[in-house]
Design a protein around this motif. Structure first.
Motif, mmCIF file in Angstrom:
data_model
loop_
_atom_site.group_PDB
_atom_site.id
_atom_site.type_symbol
_atom_site.label_atom_id
_atom_site.label_comp_id
_atom_site.label_asym_id
_atom_site.label_seq_id
_atom_site.Cartn_x
_atom_site.Cartn_y
_atom_site.Cartn_z
ATOM 1 N N UNK A 19 -52.305 -11.274 -7.164
ATOM 2 C CA UNK A 19 -51.708 -12.409 -7.873
ATOM 3 C C UNK A 19 -51.878 -12.184 -9.372
ATOM 4 N N UNK A 20 -50.764 -12.238 -10.084
ATOM 5 C CA UNK A 20 -50.778 -12.013 -11.528
ATOM 6 C C UNK A 20 -50.517 -13.327 -12.255
ATOM 7 N N UNK A 21 -51.291 -13.592 -13.283
ATOM 8 C CA UNK A 21 -51.065 -14.727 -14.167
ATOM 9 C C UNK A 21 -50.686 -14.141 -15.523
ATOM 10 N N UNK A 53 -47.051 -13.396 -7.038
ATOM 11 C CA UNK A 53 -47.918 -13.007 -5.928
ATOM 12 C C UNK A 53 -47.183 -12.069 -4.980
ATOM 13 N N UNK A 54 -47.915 -11.048 -4.514
ATOM 14 C CA UNK A 54 -47.391 -10.046 -3.584
ATOM 15 C C UNK A 54 -48.124 -10.187 -2.254
ATOM 16 N N UNK A 55 -47.375 -10.398 -1.183
ATOM 17 C CA UNK A 55 -47.958 -10.504 0.159
ATOM 18 C C UNK A 55 -47.306 -9.472 1.069
ATOM 19 N N UNK A 65 -42.489 -11.391 -2.339
ATOM 20 C CA UNK A 65 -42.894 -11.637 -3.728
ATOM 21 C C UNK A 65 -42.493 -13.060 -4.095
ATOM 22 N N UNK A 66 -43.458 -13.848 -4.543
ATOM 23 C CA UNK A 66 -43.160 -15.196 -5.029
ATOM 24 C C UNK A 66 -43.522 -15.266 -6.502
#
Length: 101
Positions: A19-21, A53-55, A65-66
């Motif tokens: 998860x990137x911010x 976010x990558x799931x 990807x969201x």
């Protein structure tokens, strides 16, 4: 020895759950050209407060990807990030990176 997740960023395992911010505090950025991303909505507007976010999908090499964020309508002089946006990719292939020498 370090965490494999940090040392092997070229693997699907690294990306899974990442998860990137990005630009989480836009009020600290004074030059709009310093934001990580730009948008052209109805003019040159600004985006910030990104959460990407990558799931991993099962044990495949595909990812959901969201991406959520905020938009400021800077093209009309409104610099407040009050408009939400979201984007979803339901299945993206993990890229095959070339071997390094």
């Amino acid at each position: 020895m370090g965490d494999d997740r940090q040392s092997r960023c070229d693997t699907p395992e690294f990306l899974d759950g990442l998860e990137l911010l990005i630009d989480p505090h836009p009020e600290t950025i004074t030059d709009r050209n310093d934001f990580a991303f730009q948008i052209y909505l109805l003019g040159h507007d600004t985006v910030a407060e990104h959460k990407i976010k990558f799931d991993r999908i099962s044990s495949s090499n595909c990812f959901k990807i969201t991406w959520f964020g905020k938009i400021a309508r800077t093209c009309v002089g409104d610099h407040e990030f009050k408009h939400n946006f979201s984007f979803m990719v339901t299945s993206a292939d993990f890229p095959q990176l070339p071997e390094t020498l």
